[in-house]
Design a protein around this motif. Structure first.
Motif, PDB file in Angstrom:
ATOM      1  N   LEU A 196       0.840  -1.206   0.000  1.00 10.78           N
ATOM      2  CA  LEU A 196       0.000   0.000   0.000  1.00 10.78           C
ATOM      3  C   LEU A 196       0.873   1.253   0.000  1.00 10.78           C
ATOM      4  O   LEU A 196       1.867   1.322   0.727  1.00 10.78           O
ATOM      5  N   ALA A 197       0.476   2.229  -0.794  1.00 15.07           N
ATOM      6  CA  ALA A 197       1.201   3.508  -0.783  1.00 15.07           C
ATOM      7  C   ALA A 197       0.191   4.633  -0.958  1.00 15.07           C
ATOM      8  O   ALA A 197      -0.642   4.586  -1.860  1.00 15.07           O
ATOM      9  N   SER A 198       0.296   5.616  -0.098  1.00 16.08           N
ATOM     10  CA  SER A 198      -0.648   6.732  -0.167  1.00 16.08           C
ATOM     11  C   SER A 198       0.073   8.059   0.045  1.00 16.08           C
ATOM     12  O   SER A 198       0.962   8.170   0.883  1.00 16.08           O
ATOM     13  N   GLY A 199      -0.293   9.040  -0.725  1.00 13.82           N
ATOM     14  CA  GLY A 199       0.197  10.403  -0.480  1.00 13.82           C
ATOM     15  C   GLY A 199       1.432  10.748  -1.302  1.00 13.82           C
ATOM     16  O   GLY A 199       2.194   9.886  -1.734  1.00 13.82           O
ATOM     17  N   LYS A 200       1.590  12.059  -1.487  1.00  9.15           N
ATOM     18  CA  LYS A 200       2.682  12.554  -2.334  1.00  9.15           C
ATOM     19  C   LYS A 200       4.060  12.167  -1.826  1.00  9.15           C
ATOM     20  O   LYS A 200       5.009  12.048  -2.582  1.00  9.15           O
ATOM     21  N   SER A 201       4.179  12.005  -0.478  1.00  7.20           N
ATOM     22  CA  SER A 201       5.510  11.713   0.063  1.00  7.20           C
ATOM     23  C   SER A 201       6.018  10.345  -0.414  1.00  7.20           C
ATOM     24  O   SER A 201       7.193  10.046  -0.302  1.00  7.20           O
ATOM     25  N   LYS A 202       5.123   9.523  -0.962  1.00 11.30           N
ATOM     26  CA  LYS A 202       5.538   8.200  -1.445  1.00 11.30           C
ATOM     27  C   LYS A 202       5.773   8.186  -2.956  1.00 11.30           C
ATOM     28  O   LYS A 202       6.093   7.158  -3.540  1.00 11.30           O
ATOM     29  N   ARG A 203       5.561   9.326  -3.569  1.00 14.39           N
ATOM     30  CA  ARG A 203       5.616   9.406  -5.028  1.00 14.39           C
ATOM     31  C   ARG A 203       6.975   8.972  -5.583  1.00 14.39           C
ATOM     32  O   ARG A 203       7.070   8.197  -6.520  1.00 14.39           O
ATOM     33  N   ARG A 204       8.023   9.472  -4.966  1.00 16.20           N
ATOM     34  CA  ARG A 204       9.363   9.152  -5.473  1.00 16.20           C
ATOM     35  C   ARG A 204       9.618   7.653  -5.416  1.00 16.20           C
ATOM     36  O   ARG A 204      10.087   7.029  -6.361  1.00 16.20           O
ATOM     37  N   VAL A 205       9.236   7.070  -4.306  1.00 14.56           N
ATOM     38  CA  VAL A 205       9.546   5.665  -4.112  1.00 14.56           C
ATOM     39  C   VAL A 205       8.625   4.772  -4.969  1.00 14.56           C
ATOM     40  O   VAL A 205       9.054   3.756  -5.506  1.00 14.56           O
ATOM     41  N   VAL A 206       7.388   5.200  -5.154  1.00 13.42           N
ATOM     42  CA  VAL A 206       6.485   4.428  -6.034  1.00 13.42           C
ATOM     43  C   VAL A 206       7.028   4.425  -7.456  1.00 13.42           C
ATOM     44  O   VAL A 206       7.013   3.411  -8.148  1.00 13.42           O
ATOM     45  N   ARG A 207       7.561   5.560  -7.857  1.00 13.94           N
ATOM     46  CA  ARG A 207       8.138   5.639  -9.199  1.00 13.94           C
ATOM     47  C   ARG A 207       9.236   4.583  -9.362  1.00 13.94           C
ATOM     48  O   ARG A 207       9.375   3.962 -10.395  1.00 13.94           O
ATOM     49  N   GLU A 208      10.003   4.391  -8.299  1.00 17.37           N
ATOM     50  CA  GLU A 208      11.095   3.414  -8.360  1.00 17.37           C
ATOM     51  C   GLU A 208      10.578   1.978  -8.449  1.00 17.37           C
ATOM     52  O   GLU A 208      11.297   1.078  -8.845  1.00 17.37           O
ATOM     53  N   LEU A 209       9.344   1.786  -8.018  1.00 14.89           N
ATOM     54  CA  LEU A 209       8.782   0.430  -8.088  1.00 14.89           C
ATOM     55  C   LEU A 209       8.325   0.092  -9.495  1.00 14.89           C
ATOM     56  O   LEU A 209       8.121  -1.062  -9.830  1.00 14.89           O
ATOM     57  N   LEU A 210       8.145   1.113 -10.303  1.00 14.34           N
ATOM     58  CA  LEU A 210       7.522   0.879 -11.601  1.00 14.34           C
ATOM     59  C   LEU A 210       8.529   0.762 -12.743  1.00 14.34           C
ATOM     60  O   LEU A 210       8.155   0.518 -13.867  1.00 14.34           O
ATOM     61  N   ASN A 211       9.812   0.961 -12.433  1.00 18.82           N
ATOM     62  CA  ASN A 211      10.809   0.707 -13.477  1.00 18.82           C
ATOM     63  C   ASN A 211      11.362  -0.708 -13.294  1.00 18.82           C
ATOM     64  O   ASN A 211      10.872  -1.470 -12.463  1.00 18.82           O
ATOM     65  N   ASP A 212      12.398  -1.040 -14.046  1.00 20.22           N
ATOM     66  CA  ASP A 212      12.885  -2.424 -14.001  1.00 20.22           C
ATOM     67  C   ASP A 212      14.061  -2.626 -13.040  1.00 20.22           C
ATOM     68  O   ASP A 212      14.653  -3.702 -13.010  1.00 20.22           O
ATOM     69  N   ASN A 213      14.433  -1.590 -12.308  1.00 21.62           N
ATOM     70  CA  ASN A 213      15.629  -1.708 -11.457  1.00 21.62           C
ATOM     71  C   ASN A 213      15.341  -2.350 -10.106  1.00 21.62           C
ATOM     72  O   ASN A 213      14.300  -2.102  -9.507  1.00 21.62           O
ATOM     73  N   ILE A 214      16.310  -3.118  -9.652  1.00 28.60           N
ATOM     74  CA  ILE A 214      16.241  -3.657  -8.292  1.00 28.60           C
ATOM     75  C   ILE A 214      17.505  -3.184  -7.582  1.00 28.60           C
ATOM     76  O   ILE A 214      18.604  -3.329  -8.110  1.00 28.60           O
ATOM     77  N   THR A 215      17.339  -2.568  -6.425  1.00 29.58           N
ATOM     78  CA  THR A 215      18.521  -2.083  -5.723  1.00 29.58           C
ATOM     79  C   THR A 215      18.313  -2.159  -4.209  1.00 29.58           C
ATOM     80  O   THR A 215      17.196  -1.889  -3.733  1.00 29.58           O
TER      81      THR A 215
END
Ligand code: PGA
Length: 543
Positions: A196-215
């Motif tokens: 679950l992710a809610s709110g603008k403060s999670k935007r950066r990290v959600v973006r990272e979930l949607l690309n192909d990188n694992i880090t």
């Protein structure tokens, strides 16, 4: 990872609750993995309501919580045991004996962790794991690090997490510095995961979930290896759409692209004449705000003509009222969104490089043949702007010492020979020298000369026009040969008004340049600048 984007927190919570409810209905004695934090509270409220309505029965459910502060008593009102009792366990018909939370007072933390891990296994593993996500990408208390630990363990909390969680404590000093947490491996063993992710403060990290990188520096990216993860987020957290603005002298194009770079919305507004830069910026902000109310926009990218001062983020442009105008700041303040800017030719090149004719290449050079000659350099899928953003001005490459004077004050610039303006001059000159030619007749009939005239005359079999066009494509070829020799890009892409004639322009250029570097005609045409502007907000290297 399946992604469900909800309008708001309530919808997100309901959606998650319905998935948890289905799990309980399908397997009444299931094992749930539970999370704390502010995000799942709405989910728990919904589950409580469903339980009270008789829709779901917790009597046979077992639960394991992800983590607990250490050391902290379960009675402390900041402990996660306390949180779970308050928000769920005390409000539903779950057997408390079957609700497990790591013991924050365990004397031997290591033994507690090993036992916790074993207990999960003894219960047959977790059927459905609920996860929140930290702003730094942690899941449970698996904080960003070079190495992540697989099993339940004692861990230190990062300053970022201590600060984020201090809102629940009397002071930041009261936040425990350690925690017991299930490891990444423990989490990945769950059969199914809801994040679950809610709110603008999670935007950066959600973006990272949607690309192909694992880090390991964003632990939640590890979830990408799991076959059954559903990310449920609200629009505020989902920044997967990007708004592009292409400012032109007569119109301002606006468009939204999604995570797959599809255009999901496109519009344009007129560029007002005789107004100040601020009025134009306000028009753009109003249009952007309207779009951002309808799409989950992560950022606004602006492509502008003229000269950009990248340090101060100001623009000066001769055909617009921009004079060191802080348009980035104005639009950022009005919209509350991140705003990025680049030169319009560079944006067009980026658009073409990512979704157009350069999509298979890392490096492309885009040449725009229009009123002038513009260029855009893309290296490794990113704009190469050069020092202070001045790179790519290929139209002012000298192809003839002491040649024709150019508007830039220099002489012999490529644009004085290869632009559409130059083609028009060359057409006029040839008609004057050959008053009996078909070309001269076409001009007399039309009463004007434009970029199409030479083609019209060629269609009527005019040899003079053929010669004009042959010379013109030779000029273009000279410049492209230089580009290929200096740069050797994966492709040279030609754009601009004249590119609409396609092969008629391309074939002679290809044969005159005679290189193995592919020379192509722009595919995106008028949308390239807007798409490229939108892409400014996206890490194009990972596409
Ligand atoms: P939050 O925390 O739900 O309070 O944002 C999530 C987390 O840190 O995992």
């Amino acid at each position: 990872m399946r992604v469900i984007v909800c309008n708001d927190y309530d919808e997100m919570s309901k959606k998650a609750a319905s998935l948890v409810a289905s799990q309980i209905t399908l397997k009444p004695n299931c094992v749930l993995g539970l999370a704390t934090g502010s995000t799942p509270i709405g989910l728990y409220d919904n589950l409580v309501e469903m339980n009270q309505n008789g829709e779901i029965d917790f009597s046979s459910v077992t639960s394991f919580n992800l983590d607990e502060y250490y050391p902290l008593s379960p009675d402390n009102d900041q402990s996660y045991r306390y949180f779970m009792n308050l928000h769920l366990f005390d409000r539903v018909n779950i057997d408390k004996e079957r609700t497990y939370v790591p013991n924050g007072l365990a004397e031997d933390a290591e033994a507690e962790c090993a036992e916790y891990e074993k207990k999960i296994a003894d219960h047959g593993g977790i059927d459905l794991q609920i996860l929140g996500i930290g702003q730094n990408g942690h899941i449970g208390f698996n904080e960003p690090d070079e190495n992540l630990i697989s099993v339940t363990h004692l861990t230190g909390l990062t300053d970022n997490t201590i600060e984020a969680n201090s809102r629940f404590f009397a002071s930041i000093d009261d936040v425990p510095k350690k925690a017991l947490t299930m490891g990444i491996g423990s989490i990945l063993k769950a059969k199914r995961i809801i994040l679950l992710a809610s709110g603008k403060s999670k935007r950066r990290v959600v973006r990272e979930l949607l690309n192909d990188n694992i880090t390991t520096s964003i632990p939640a990216t590890m979830l990408k290896v799991h076959p059954d993860v559903v990310l449920i987020c609200d629009k505020d957290a989902y920044s997967e759409m990007y708004l592009g603005v292409d400012i032109g002298g007569t119109a301002i194009k606006l468009g939204v692209i999604d995570s797959f770079n599809n255009i999901v919305y496109k519009d344009s507004i007129p560029t007002q004449k005789n107004v100040t830069a601020k009025v134009i910026a306000d028009d753009i902000s109003a249009a952007c705000k309207d779009i951002a109310a309808r799409y989950p926009i992560g950022s606004i990218g602006i492509g502008t003509p003229g000269i950009i001062n990248f340090e101060q983020e100001t623009v000066s442009a001769s055909n617009l009222p921009f004079d060191n105008s802080p348009i980035v700041e104005w639009i950022r303040e009005e919209t509350g969104l991140p705003v990025l800017i680049n030169n319009d030719a560079n944006c067009a090149a980026l658009g073409e490089a990512i979704v157009g004719e350069g999509a298979d290449e890392n490096d492309i050079f885009m040449v725009t043949l229009g009123t002038g000659v513009g260029g855009g350099i893309i290296i490794n899928k990113r704009i190469y702007s050069g020092k202070k953003g001045g790179a790519g001005e290929i139209g002012h490459m000298c192809i003839e010492a002491d040649g024709k004077p150019c508007t830039c004050g220099s002489t012999g610039c490529w644009e004085s020979y290869a632009s559409v303006t130059a083609l028009i001059e060359q057409t006029k000159a040839a008609a004057e020298e050959n008053p009996d030619s078909i070309l001269a007749k076409v001009i007399a009939e039309n009463g004007k000369v434009d970029g199409k005239t030479v083609f019209e005359a060629m269609d009527k079999g005019c040899e003079v026009a053929e010669k004009v066009f042959d010379k013109y494509t030779s000029y273009i070829a000279v410049g492209i040969k230089n580009i290929v020799n200096i740069f050797r890009p994966g492709a040279v892409v030609i754009a601009g008004g004249i590119s609409v004639v396609g092969d008629r322009l391309l074939k002679p250029i290809q044969s005159k340049v005679g290189t193995d570097v592919p020379i192509k005609i722009s595919h995106l045409k008028n949308d390239a600048g807007m798409i490229g502007a939108a892409l400014l907000g996206k890490d194009t290297r990972v596409l």
